[in-house]
Design an enzyme around this catalytic site. Sequence first.
Site, PDB file in Angstrom:
ATOM      1  N   LYS A   3      -5.195   3.200 -12.740  1.00 41.56           N
ATOM      2  CA  LYS A   3      -5.391   1.915 -13.402  1.00 41.56           C
ATOM      3  C   LYS A   3      -6.702   2.051 -14.452  1.00 41.56           C
ATOM      4  O   LYS A   3      -7.555   2.505 -14.190  1.00 41.56           O
ATOM      5  CB  LYS A   3      -5.761   0.588 -12.457  1.00 41.56           C
ATOM      6  CG  LYS A   3      -4.356   0.402 -11.786  1.00 41.56           C
ATOM      7  CD  LYS A   3      -4.809  -0.726 -10.670  1.00 41.56           C
ATOM      8  CE  LYS A   3      -3.990  -1.108  -9.691  1.00 41.56           C
ATOM      9  NZ  LYS A   3      -2.619  -1.529 -10.226  1.00 41.56           N
ATOM     10  N   GLU A  11      -3.698 -10.053  -1.763  1.00 37.11           N
ATOM     11  CA  GLU A  11      -2.425 -10.395  -2.142  1.00 37.11           C
ATOM     12  C   GLU A  11      -1.884 -11.766  -1.913  1.00 37.11           C
ATOM     13  O   GLU A  11      -2.310 -12.279  -0.650  1.00 37.11           O
ATOM     14  CB  GLU A  11      -1.447  -9.352  -1.610  1.00 37.11           C
ATOM     15  CG  GLU A  11      -1.663  -7.854  -2.127  1.00 37.11           C
ATOM     16  CD  GLU A  11      -1.110  -6.796  -1.285  1.00 37.11           C
ATOM     17  OE1 GLU A  11      -0.164  -6.201  -2.060  1.00 37.11           O
ATOM     18  OE2 GLU A  11      -1.238  -6.643  -0.248  1.00 37.11           O
ATOM     19  N   ASP A  15      -3.105   0.509   5.485  1.00 40.93           N
ATOM     20  CA  ASP A  15      -2.312   0.239   4.203  1.00 40.93           C
ATOM     21  C   ASP A  15      -3.324   0.453   3.166  1.00 40.93           C
ATOM     22  O   ASP A  15      -2.909   0.948   1.967  1.00 40.93           O
ATOM     23  CB  ASP A  15      -1.600  -0.870   4.272  1.00 40.93           C
ATOM     24  CG  ASP A  15      -0.825  -0.846   3.015  1.00 40.93           C
ATOM     25  OD1 ASP A  15       0.080   0.006   2.821  1.00 40.93           O
ATOM     26  OD2 ASP A  15      -0.524  -2.284   2.210  1.00 40.93           O
ATOM     27  N   HIS A  65      -6.998   3.265  -1.187  1.00 40.70           N
ATOM     28  CA  HIS A  65      -7.493   2.341  -2.178  1.00 40.70           C
ATOM     29  C   HIS A  65      -8.851   1.857  -2.271  1.00 40.70           C
ATOM     30  O   HIS A  65      -9.803   2.039  -3.226  1.00 40.70           O
ATOM     31  CB  HIS A  65      -6.650   1.084  -2.698  1.00 40.70           C
ATOM     32  CG  HIS A  65      -5.134   1.361  -2.633  1.00 40.70           C
ATOM     33  ND1 HIS A  65      -4.632   2.621  -3.142  1.00 40.70           N
ATOM     34  CD2 HIS A  65      -4.158   0.741  -2.187  1.00 40.70           C
ATOM     35  CE1 HIS A  65      -3.383   2.514  -3.323  1.00 40.70           C
ATOM     36  NE2 HIS A  65      -3.020   1.225  -2.636  1.00 40.70           N
ATOM     37  N   LYS A  73      -2.867 -10.161   3.118  1.00 42.34           N
ATOM     38  CA  LYS A  73      -1.660 -10.353   2.439  1.00 42.34           C
ATOM     39  C   LYS A  73      -1.801 -11.950   2.841  1.00 42.34           C
ATOM     40  O   LYS A  73      -2.402 -12.552   3.457  1.00 42.34           O
ATOM     41  CB  LYS A  73      -0.559  -9.830   3.313  1.00 42.34           C
ATOM     42  CG  LYS A  73      -0.224  -8.272   2.746  1.00 42.34           C
ATOM     43  CD  LYS A  73       1.057  -7.789   2.892  1.00 42.34           C
ATOM     44  CE  LYS A  73       1.059  -6.591   2.559  1.00 42.34           C
ATOM     45  NZ  LYS A  73       1.227  -6.323   0.886  1.00 42.34           N
TER      46      LYS A  73
END
Length: 506
Positions: free
Chosen positions: A196, A230, A249, A254, A355
């Site tokens: 990114k 998210e 995850d 990340h 999430k």
Amino acid sequence: MHSPTPSVSRSPASGLMVIYGASGDLAQRKLFPALHHLARDGLLTDEFGVIGVSSKAFTEQGFRDHLDETVRPHLEGGLDETSWRWLLKRVSYVSVDWEDPDDFKCLAQQVREMDARWGTDSNHAHYLATPPSRFASLVAHLCEANILRRDPQARERVIIEKPFGHDLDSAIALNRRLLETLDEAQIYRIDHYLGKETVQNLMVFRFANAIFEPIWNRRYVDHVQITVAEDLGIGHRAGYYDGAGALRDMVPNHMMQLLSLIAMEPPASFNAEAVRNAKGDVLRAIPLFTADQVAQRTVRGQYGPGQISEEGDVHGYREEEGIAPDSPTETFAALRLEIDNWRWAGVPFYLRTGKRMPMRQTEIVIQFKSVPSMMFRSTGVEDLAPNRLLLRIQPREAIVLSFGAKRPGPSIRIADADLEFCYRDRFGLGPSTGYETLLFDALRADATLFQRADSIEGGWAVIDPILRVWDDSSPGDFPNYAAGTWGPEAADRLMQQDGRQWNNQP
Ligand SMILES: NC(=O)c1ccc[n+]([C@@H]2O[C@H](COP(=O)([O-])OP(=O)(O)OC[C@H]3O[C@@H](n4cnc5c(N)ncnc54)[C@H](OP(=O)(O)O)[C@@H]3O)[C@@H](O)[C@H]2O)c1
């Protein structure tokens, strides 16, 4: 008017890219669109070819037709017909039985043919877009068929998708297996976050500007927050997600990448080894949690039913398709880490990811210390917000510096004001998948944005003690946050007990 910016012009890349798992979701949604964008932007030479590999029985033309049908919708208005045709013409296909060594001999033959057809100078990037459980055995097949050979000069490279392992031991074991047949310089472990623009900009922002670096340390920084939120649920990934959870995850890969870019020492150069050494030093300086510290410094959560602004009423995690009604998997994780080195000793780094939060938002907040003396006391101003630097990575890439400003009028009243730089407004970012730079770099053998074995293992080492405690104890209070909220109350308390709070502003 903007003055011309210094830049390093990058000559286009050539070579052969072999995509294993070419029939899969990643290849269709990201990899082929990214190759199209590179072609459109003139970043691939005529000496470039692609081989798609999967077990599906396509002919070469059949696979091109399949791509034409399935990839087009993912080009998001950025389709350049000429570039797309140019790319398709360069795509070939090999169907394999993944366990049949003879099929890999046929693939080796096709690699030679494509080298000759496109003049790729035997520069090869092998992209493993396959199930993670297959990475090691696939590399073994490729080595047996002489498609990959140990080579410290890395003319033949293998790009490995995430997740790389599911805990520290499995990551170490996978590294060990790969390194039995390949040199470290040939292994490109991908974390697409590093593709990114705004993530790469973190390094430029820190090291191309003299004004921030002197205050980028424990004397001036109160704390750092990293949020990867998210609003989506788990979609169709129940099988993978329920076995992984939010911590595995997002955090070792990340979030540790973001943390290391923010916290690393200035590398001696922008060379792959220098950058990766500096990032690795950060991970090695994070003290590992004891079991008691896991209880005090981490929070896990799972969403129940709730409301998301775009979707309205949504199910809780345990009601999602494919999820057991008593699933103990966390969909939210928050932790407070420290970095035990000269620059950061005593500065907490708060990380959270989840999430079904109110919005999609990835950002880093650098909160500076408050002013040392309150000189406006006598004027009725009781509180001053400390300066804050917000580095927003998605969805709206921006950098915002907040400071106090005098409200107009005869009395002293202070308001927060923002200096804002928006990436899109300034540079007009075009559609991109985030994979363009990574594919381009892999073709040009530039490993700066890929992870080395030590960095992968460093990320897992940090979360391993947490995983052990969480795996051994049932969460008890799940679900503990409603979909559409910022996670469990305990995550707020994690901050409040230190006199701080999360930035929940859009
Ligand atoms: N999709 C994403 O957005 C995303 C994001 C981040 C990371 N990843 C990673 O990217 C990789 C691919 O994900 P995906 O979403 O594209 O998965 P997918 O849609 O399930 O596709 C998997 C691909 O792997 C191939 N495959 C199946 N069995 C295999 C075997 N035994 N050996 C080698 N290849 C085999 C399949 O080919 P056949 O036609 O032969 O079945 C298919 O092309 C995974 O490691 C995933 O974790 C994906």
